[in-house]
Design a protein around this motif. Sequence first.
Motif, PDB file in Angstrom:
ATOM      1  N   TYR A  39       1.022  -1.225   0.057  1.00 32.58           N
ATOM      2  CA  TYR A  39       0.043  -0.167  -0.082  1.00 32.58           C
ATOM      3  C   TYR A  39       0.955   1.398  -0.034  1.00 32.58           C
ATOM      4  O   TYR A  39       1.755   1.346   0.906  1.00 32.58           O
ATOM      5  CB  TYR A  39      -0.951   0.223   1.108  1.00 32.58           C
ATOM      6  CG  TYR A  39      -1.841   1.347   1.358  1.00 32.58           C
ATOM      7  CD1 TYR A  39      -2.856   1.235   0.122  1.00 32.58           C
ATOM      8  CD2 TYR A  39      -1.583   2.338   2.314  1.00 32.58           C
ATOM      9  CE1 TYR A  39      -3.697   2.595   0.119  1.00 32.58           C
ATOM     10  CE2 TYR A  39      -2.330   3.623   2.043  1.00 32.58           C
ATOM     11  CZ  TYR A  39      -3.647   3.641   1.106  1.00 32.58           C
ATOM     12  OH  TYR A  39      -4.266   4.540   1.344  1.00 32.58           O
ATOM     13  N   ASP A  40       0.748   2.113  -0.907  1.00 36.27           N
ATOM     14  CA  ASP A  40       1.428   3.297  -0.912  1.00 36.27           C
ATOM     15  C   ASP A  40       0.504   4.456  -0.590  1.00 36.27           C
ATOM     16  O   ASP A  40      -0.471   4.784  -1.331  1.00 36.27           O
ATOM     17  CB  ASP A  40       1.966   3.632  -2.580  1.00 36.27           C
ATOM     18  CG  ASP A  40       2.885   4.737  -2.709  1.00 36.27           C
ATOM     19  OD1 ASP A  40       2.491   5.763  -2.093  1.00 36.27           O
ATOM     20  OD2 ASP A  40       3.432   4.706  -3.559  1.00 36.27           O
ATOM     21  N   VAL A  41       1.029   4.878   0.367  1.00 39.84           N
ATOM     22  CA  VAL A  41       0.132   6.024   1.253  1.00 39.84           C
ATOM     23  C   VAL A  41       0.008   7.279   0.328  1.00 39.84           C
ATOM     24  O   VAL A  41      -0.957   7.971   0.174  1.00 39.84           O
ATOM     25  CB  VAL A  41       0.723   6.290   2.592  1.00 39.84           C
ATOM     26  CG1 VAL A  41      -0.029   7.590   3.061  1.00 39.84           C
ATOM     27  CG2 VAL A  41       0.719   5.506   3.515  1.00 39.84           C
ATOM     28  N   ASP A  42       1.114   7.718  -0.395  1.00 40.39           N
ATOM     29  CA  ASP A  42       1.113   9.010  -1.299  1.00 40.39           C
ATOM     30  C   ASP A  42       0.324   8.861  -2.463  1.00 40.39           C
ATOM     31  O   ASP A  42      -0.499   9.673  -2.769  1.00 40.39           O
ATOM     32  CB  ASP A  42       2.412   9.156  -1.714  1.00 40.39           C
ATOM     33  CG  ASP A  42       3.556   9.515  -0.517  1.00 40.39           C
ATOM     34  OD1 ASP A  42       3.103  10.209   0.355  1.00 40.39           O
ATOM     35  OD2 ASP A  42       4.608   9.288  -0.651  1.00 40.39           O
ATOM     36  N   ALA A  44      -2.500   6.194  -2.634  1.00 40.83           N
ATOM     37  CA  ALA A  44      -3.494   5.574  -1.955  1.00 40.83           C
ATOM     38  C   ALA A  44      -3.681   4.428  -3.211  1.00 40.83           C
ATOM     39  O   ALA A  44      -4.748   4.200  -3.348  1.00 40.83           O
ATOM     40  CB  ALA A  44      -4.566   6.686  -2.297  1.00 40.83           C
ATOM     41  N   ALA A  46      -3.258   0.500  -3.515  1.00 43.16           N
ATOM     42  CA  ALA A  46      -3.064  -0.801  -2.952  1.00 43.16           C
ATOM     43  C   ALA A  46      -2.752  -1.773  -3.919  1.00 43.16           C
ATOM     44  O   ALA A  46      -3.203  -1.795  -4.949  1.00 43.16           O
ATOM     45  CB  ALA A  46      -4.117  -1.272  -1.948  1.00 43.16           C
ATOM     46  N   THR A  59      -7.476   3.503  -3.844  1.00 46.19           N
ATOM     47  CA  THR A  59      -8.348   3.549  -2.733  1.00 46.19           C
ATOM     48  C   THR A  59      -8.674   5.174  -2.262  1.00 46.19           C
ATOM     49  O   THR A  59      -9.026   5.214  -1.063  1.00 46.19           O
ATOM     50  CB  THR A  59      -7.549   2.768  -1.535  1.00 46.19           C
ATOM     51  OG1 THR A  59      -6.439   3.698  -1.256  1.00 46.19           O
ATOM     52  CG2 THR A  59      -7.163   1.433  -1.706  1.00 46.19           C
ATOM     53  N   GLN A  60      -8.415   6.037  -3.129  1.00 45.12           N
ATOM     54  CA  GLN A  60      -8.388   7.442  -2.614  1.00 45.12           C
ATOM     55  C   GLN A  60      -9.814   7.777  -2.259  1.00 45.12           C
ATOM     56  O   GLN A  60     -10.014   8.807  -1.554  1.00 45.12           O
ATOM     57  CB  GLN A  60      -8.153   8.224  -3.786  1.00 45.12           C
ATOM     58  CG  GLN A  60      -9.030   8.149  -4.882  1.00 45.12           C
ATOM     59  CD  GLN A  60      -8.540   9.199  -6.177  1.00 45.12           C
ATOM     60  OE1 GLN A  60      -7.640  10.098  -5.893  1.00 45.12           O
ATOM     61  NE2 GLN A  60      -8.695   8.900  -7.269  1.00 45.12           N
ATOM     62  N   SER A  66      -7.789   0.701   7.691  1.00 42.27           N
ATOM     63  CA  SER A  66      -6.711   0.479   8.091  1.00 42.27           C
ATOM     64  C   SER A  66      -5.791  -0.681   7.111  1.00 42.27           C
ATOM     65  O   SER A  66      -6.512  -1.767   7.217  1.00 42.27           O
ATOM     66  CB  SER A  66      -6.547   0.099   9.465  1.00 42.27           C
ATOM     67  OG  SER A  66      -5.284  -0.067   9.909  1.00 42.27           O
ATOM     68  N   ARG A  68      -3.258  -3.266   6.264  1.00 39.26           N
ATOM     69  CA  ARG A  68      -2.390  -3.940   6.906  1.00 39.26           C
ATOM     70  C   ARG A  68      -1.722  -5.121   5.861  1.00 39.26           C
ATOM     71  O   ARG A  68      -2.683  -5.729   5.491  1.00 39.26           O
ATOM     72  CB  ARG A  68      -2.774  -4.834   8.124  1.00 39.26           C
ATOM     73  CG  ARG A  68      -3.036  -3.553   9.538  1.00 39.26           C
ATOM     74  CD  ARG A  68      -3.393  -4.594  10.669  1.00 39.26           C
ATOM     75  NE  ARG A  68      -4.476  -5.678  10.346  1.00 39.26           N
ATOM     76  CZ  ARG A  68      -5.514  -5.149  10.387  1.00 39.26           C
ATOM     77  NH1 ARG A  68      -6.170  -4.083  10.733  1.00 39.26           N
ATOM     78  NH2 ARG A  68      -6.482  -6.407  10.374  1.00 39.26           N
TER      79      ARG A  68
END
Length: 125
Positions: A39-42, A44, A46, A59-60, A66, A68
Amino acid sequence: MASSTLKPGVPITLQELEPSSEMLKQGASLRVTGILQSYDVDSAVAVIQDGSARLKIDTQNLRDISFRSNSTFQFIGELLIQPNNDAILQARVGRNVDGLDLNLYQQSLIIRRQHEAKLLSSRRP
């Protein structure tokens, strides 16, 4: 005023999203399940995997989820085929389904499809 209707996400396995699949089309509304690999937070984005098949998930639009690694997730959304022919699911719903037996889930999809096909054939004159 034109109304936009959300179509139900058709439950499929990631293996069914091969290049020759009828499900692999722009805008197809799908429900997919797999194990979160990254998962790349920047961005969004997965990546989920089931067996050797992988799919990117945008996933934006999701909130309060959450992510994991190595947890099992299910997403419903619309498939976008990018110019380089990569597919990404624009998720509108996502949930953690840890504890779901993926083999049993895939067997249930087969039985469901057999039942739906039987119903359709019985309704034809």
